[in-house]
Design a protein around this motif. Structure first.
Motif, short mmCIF file in Angstrom:
data_model
loop_
_atom_site.label_atom_id
_atom_site.label_comp_id
_atom_site.label_asym_id
_atom_site.label_seq_id
_atom_site.Cartn_x
_atom_site.Cartn_y
_atom_site.Cartn_z
N LEU A 1 36.53 -15.46 2.97
CA LEU A 1 35.75 -15.32 1.74
C LEU A 1 34.93 -14.00 1.80
O LEU A 1 34.33 -13.50 0.81
CB LEU A 1 34.47 -16.60 1.65
N ALA A 2 35.19 -13.09 2.62
CA ALA A 2 34.69 -11.69 2.87
C ALA A 2 33.12 -11.77 2.65
O ALA A 2 32.79 -10.95 1.64
CB ALA A 2 35.33 -10.87 2.06
N ILE A 3 32.36 -12.72 3.31
CA ILE A 3 30.91 -12.59 3.08
C ILE A 3 30.32 -12.50 4.65
O ILE A 3 30.92 -12.78 5.56
CB ILE A 3 30.47 -13.76 2.23
N SER A 4 28.90 -12.60 4.40
CA SER A 4 28.22 -12.63 5.67
C SER A 4 28.22 -13.98 6.65
O SER A 4 28.23 -15.04 5.89
CB SER A 4 26.65 -12.16 5.49
N ALA A 5 28.24 -13.77 7.90
CA ALA A 5 27.90 -15.03 8.63
C ALA A 5 26.91 -15.89 8.35
O ALA A 5 26.63 -17.31 8.55
CB ALA A 5 27.74 -14.60 10.21
N THR B 1 60.90 -2.21 6.67
CA THR B 1 59.96 -2.12 8.07
C THR B 1 58.39 -2.03 7.40
O THR B 1 58.21 -1.22 6.78
CB THR B 1 60.22 -1.13 8.67
N LEU B 2 57.61 -3.15 7.82
CA LEU B 2 56.32 -3.13 7.27
C LEU B 2 55.52 -3.29 8.49
O LEU B 2 55.59 -3.81 9.45
CB LEU B 2 56.07 -4.36 6.27
N ALA B 3 54.36 -2.30 8.23
CA ALA B 3 53.23 -2.75 9.36
C ALA B 3 52.01 -3.34 8.54
O ALA B 3 51.62 -3.01 7.56
CB ALA B 3 52.46 -1.32 9.58
N VAL B 4 51.91 -4.73 9.19
CA VAL B 4 51.00 -5.48 8.34
C VAL B 4 49.70 -5.60 9.46
O VAL B 4 49.68 -5.87 10.51
CB VAL B 4 51.49 -7.08 8.50
N SER B 5 48.59 -5.51 8.78
CA SER B 5 47.39 -5.42 9.32
C SER B 5 46.87 -6.78 9.91
O SER B 5 47.57 -8.01 9.69
CB SER B 5 46.22 -5.29 8.37
N TYR B 6 46.44 -6.52 11.12
CA TYR B 6 45.98 -7.98 11.91
C TYR B 6 45.26 -9.04 10.91
O TYR B 6 45.38 -10.22 10.99
CB TYR B 6 45.15 -7.60 13.07
N LYS B 7 44.25 -8.53 10.48
CA LYS B 7 43.48 -9.66 9.32
C LYS B 7 44.51 -10.07 8.55
O LYS B 7 44.39 -11.26 8.20
CB LYS B 7 42.40 -8.63 8.66
N GLU C 1 42.58 -24.93 3.02
CA GLU C 1 43.79 -24.12 3.08
C GLU C 1 43.76 -23.47 4.63
O GLU C 1 45.04 -23.36 5.00
CB GLU C 1 43.58 -22.87 2.51
N LEU C 2 43.00 -23.56 5.25
CA LEU C 2 42.90 -23.08 6.69
C LEU C 2 43.48 -24.15 7.67
O LEU C 2 43.47 -23.90 8.95
CB LEU C 2 41.64 -22.30 7.16
N GLY C 3 43.43 -25.37 6.95
CA GLY C 3 43.82 -26.54 8.04
C GLY C 3 42.78 -27.41 8.22
O GLY C 3 42.94 -28.24 9.42
N GLY C 4 41.58 -27.50 7.76
CA GLY C 4 40.37 -28.14 8.03
C GLY C 4 40.47 -29.70 7.67
O GLY C 4 39.75 -30.34 8.06
N ASP C 5 41.72 -29.99 7.24
CA ASP C 5 41.84 -31.49 7.08
C ASP C 5 42.35 -32.07 8.45
O ASP C 5 42.14 -33.14 8.89
CB ASP C 5 43.02 -31.83 6.16
N GLN C 6 42.87 -31.32 9.33
CA GLN C 6 43.32 -31.55 10.75
C GLN C 6 42.65 -31.01 11.75
O GLN C 6 42.66 -31.72 13.05
CB GLN C 6 44.76 -31.51 10.61
N GLN C 7 41.98 -29.99 11.73
CA GLN C 7 41.46 -29.49 12.83
C GLN C 7 40.09 -28.66 12.52
O GLN C 7 39.94 -28.48 11.18
CB GLN C 7 42.33 -28.27 13.65
N GLN C 8 39.37 -28.25 13.43
CA GLN C 8 37.99 -27.56 13.01
C GLN C 8 38.21 -26.02 12.86
O GLN C 8 39.24 -25.32 13.45
CB GLN C 8 37.21 -27.78 14.51
N ILE C 9 37.62 -25.54 11.78
CA ILE C 9 37.81 -24.20 11.37
C ILE C 9 36.40 -23.55 11.78
O ILE C 9 35.58 -23.90 11.21
CB ILE C 9 37.87 -24.33 9.79
N SER C 10 36.64 -22.33 12.36
CA SER C 10 35.38 -21.70 12.79
C SER C 10 34.89 -20.89 11.66
O SER C 10 35.38 -20.50 10.70
CB SER C 10 35.94 -20.60 14.06
N ILE D 1 36.07 -18.51 8.18
CA ILE D 1 35.28 -18.51 6.90
C ILE D 1 35.01 -17.18 6.43
O ILE D 1 35.11 -16.92 5.08
CB ILE D 1 34.50 -19.65 6.71
N VAL D 2 34.15 -16.57 7.28
CA VAL D 2 33.85 -15.38 7.07
C VAL D 2 34.77 -14.38 6.49
O VAL D 2 34.62 -13.71 5.42
CB VAL D 2 32.98 -14.62 8.29
N SER D 3 35.85 -14.27 7.29
CA SER D 3 37.04 -13.43 7.08
C SER D 3 37.81 -13.87 5.70
O SER D 3 38.13 -13.01 4.77
CB SER D 3 37.99 -13.61 8.00
#
Length: 215
Positions: free
Chosen positions: A31-35, A199-205, A14-23, A27-29
């Motif tokens: 799946l909301a889990i530890s590094a 008008t919406l304030a969207v969190s950076y995350k 979903e993050l585009g890992g078929d075409q580029q490297q995903i950090s 993934i931590v962000s």
């Protein structure tokens, strides 16, 4: 619930890992889990030949990983369409039940479900639904967080993640809506977007997981 290998594969795709490297950070962000948990699972996926890892850069799906992830996402997204269109689920309610159903869906059932739904192309979150034996290559898009003040965008796809979807419902942001970015706060603060209705304030995350088309 602790994410399993299938959850990792689907998120990387979903993050585009078929075409580029995903950090690992992405993934931590997502799946909301530890590094540490992410590093451990990535090591397992590398050993299984499902991803390739480049130190300090990230992971990318192998051909085998892409095929497995595409098959999982196909089943998952078909069920999401069914639940929304026929059982009146909202887009933030479908993930957990679709997650259960995808694991008990045979190729025959997925085939018949696709026919019953009249061959849908996209899931309720804007993600592509691949055909049988087809691998997914989502349209390459930037996220809302990458654009500057004054840019006009259309909400095209969001990550299929329950916490994110609940948040988007709470601020009343929907797929296909068009906005202008009117403010980008410093230090990864909220991104304010506006159209004629709201008008919406969207969190950076959240903005980092909302894929948009620049208008």
């Amino acid at each position: 619930m602790t994410p399993n290998r299938e959850d990792y594969l689907k998120l990387i795709l979903e993050l585009g890992g078929d075409q580029q490297q995903i950090s690992n950070k992405q993934i931590v962000s997502g799946l909301a889990i530890s590094a540490a948990s992410v590093s451990e699972m990535i090591s397992k996926l590398v050993k299984e030949g499902l991803v390739k890892h480049t130190p300090y850069q990230g992971v990318q799906l192998t051909t085998a990983g892409l095929e497995k992830a595409s098959s999982l996402i196909r089943r998952h997204r078909l069920w999401e369409v069914f639940l929304v269109e026929h059982l009146n689920y909202s887009w933030n309610e479908v993930h957990d039940d679709a997650e259960v159903l995808e694991h008990v869906t045979s190729d025959t059932l997925a085939h018949r479900l696709e026919i019953y739904l009249n061959h849908p192309e996209y899931c309720p979150h804007g993600g592509m639904i691949p055909k049988e034996t087809q691998t997914i290559h989502e349209k390459k898009r930037e996220t809302l967080s990458t654009y500057s003040k004054g840019t006009r965008v259309k909400i095209a796809r969001v990550l299929d993640e329950r916490e994110l979807l609940d948040y988007l419902v709470s601020i009343d942001l929907k797929l296909h809506e068009e906005y202008e970015i009117i403010d980008v706060a410093a230090y990864e603060g909220p991104i304010t977007i506006q159209n004629q209705e709201k008008t919406l304030a969207v969190s950076y995350k959240a903005a980092s997981t909302i894929f948009v088309d620049k208008l």
